[in-house]
Design an enzyme around this catalytic site. Structure first.
Site, mmCIF file in Angstrom:
data_model
loop_
_atom_site.group_PDB
_atom_site.id
_atom_site.type_symbol
_atom_site.label_atom_id
_atom_site.label_comp_id
_atom_site.label_asym_id
_atom_site.label_seq_id
_atom_site.Cartn_x
_atom_site.Cartn_y
_atom_site.Cartn_z
ATOM 1 N N GLY A 1 0.834 -1.183 0.000
ATOM 2 C CA GLY A 1 0.000 0.000 0.000
ATOM 3 C C GLY A 1 0.874 1.240 0.000
ATOM 4 N N GLN B 1 2.671 9.899 1.541
ATOM 5 C CA GLN B 1 3.970 9.225 1.529
ATOM 6 C C GLN B 1 4.822 9.623 0.337
ATOM 7 O OE1 GLN B 1 2.121 5.155 2.380
ATOM 8 N NE2 GLN B 1 4.154 5.045 3.336
ATOM 9 N N CYS C 1 6.340 -0.136 7.294
ATOM 10 C CA CYS C 1 5.848 1.056 6.606
ATOM 11 C C CYS C 1 6.947 1.584 5.706
ATOM 12 C CB CYS C 1 5.445 2.109 7.637
ATOM 13 S SG CYS C 1 4.824 3.646 6.904
ATOM 14 N N LEU C 2 6.584 1.923 4.487
ATOM 15 C CA LEU C 2 7.563 2.465 3.547
ATOM 16 C C LEU C 2 8.084 3.823 4.006
ATOM 17 C CD1 LEU C 2 5.859 1.471 0.177
ATOM 18 C CD2 LEU C 2 7.729 0.300 1.374
ATOM 19 N N HIS D 1 -3.929 0.774 7.845
ATOM 20 C CA HIS D 1 -2.600 1.387 7.797
ATOM 21 C C HIS D 1 -2.588 2.581 6.841
ATOM 22 C CE1 HIS D 1 1.920 1.033 7.903
ATOM 23 N NE2 HIS D 1 1.741 1.790 6.825
ATOM 24 N N GLU D 2 -3.096 2.380 5.628
ATOM 25 C CA GLU D 2 -3.078 3.453 4.627
ATOM 26 C C GLU D 2 -4.030 4.582 5.008
ATOM 27 O OE1 GLU D 2 -0.640 3.465 2.646
ATOM 28 O OE2 GLU D 2 -0.121 1.394 3.093
ATOM 29 N N HIS E 1 -2.479 7.075 7.296
ATOM 30 C CA HIS E 1 -1.617 8.060 6.632
ATOM 31 C C HIS E 1 -2.411 9.296 6.204
ATOM 32 C CE1 HIS E 1 2.306 6.209 6.455
ATOM 33 N NE2 HIS E 1 1.810 5.094 5.964
#
Length: 188
Positions: A46, A51, A99-100, A141-142, A145
């Site tokens: 994701g 991000q 997480c990226l 999670h997304e 953000h």
């Protein structure tokens, strides 16, 4: 299409609520295409607009479940409904996520087991996805953000302390840091 730099924890765009998408045009289609390419190159499951430095309420996702079914799409201006999270002890393996925007680290976090995602697609058409397990985790999670929350902000002791230590060790937590998938180092 292009791979975009991914912002690292500490960049203000990651810690502020995103704005609604209002223009459904070629610029948005290009952004979404670039986000898919970036997510796949990272690799991740994701990726949210903030991000990649775009403070808009959208995310892309792509994950193949245990039955080899691909779940892939874009959620624009989403609303997320979740079931109550369990209260049992965390399973450090099954509930670990990464997480990226906090690259290379994984910590366990309790999430709700199921979720309903309501959003619109690139054409502005509404849709709904009912998700359980890992897909529900990805959506949560997304979605976080989009509200300026990184998963490490939600960690309990001792994992929150370990995340803070990792952030200090990597000199994160300051504006302007990013990394580009396909490279071995972080950019500033």
């Amino acid at each position: 299409m292009a791979v975009l730099p991914i912002r690292i924890s500490g960049d203000p765009v990651l810690h502020s609520p995103a704005s609604a998408v209002t223009e459904f045009d070629d610029e948005l289609r290009t952004l979404v295409s670039d986000m898919f390419e970036t997510m796949d190159a990272a690799p991740g499951v994701g990726l949210a607009g903030p991000q990649v430095g775009v403070p808009l309420r959208l995310f892309v996702y792509g994950w193949t479940d245990d039955d080899d079914v691909l779940h892939r799409g874009v959620a624009i201006n989403p609303v997320l409904w979740i079931s109550p999270a369990g209260t049992e002890e965390l399973d450090e393996d099954l509930e670990a996520e990464g997480c990226l925007s906090f690259p290379g680290e994984r910590f366990p976090l309790r999430r709700s087991e199921s979720a309903i995602l309501e959003a619109v697609d690139l054409e502005g058409q509404p849709f709904q996805v009912r998700a359980d397990g890992w897909l529900a985790r990805i959506f949560q999670h997304e979605y976080d953000h989009l509200d300026g929350v990184i998963y490490v902000d939600r960690l309990t002791h001792p994992f929150g302390k370990a995340a803070a230590k990792a952030s200090r060790k990597n000199s994160w937590g300051v504006p302007g840091l990013s990394w580009l998938p396909g490279r071995d180092h972080l950019e500033d």
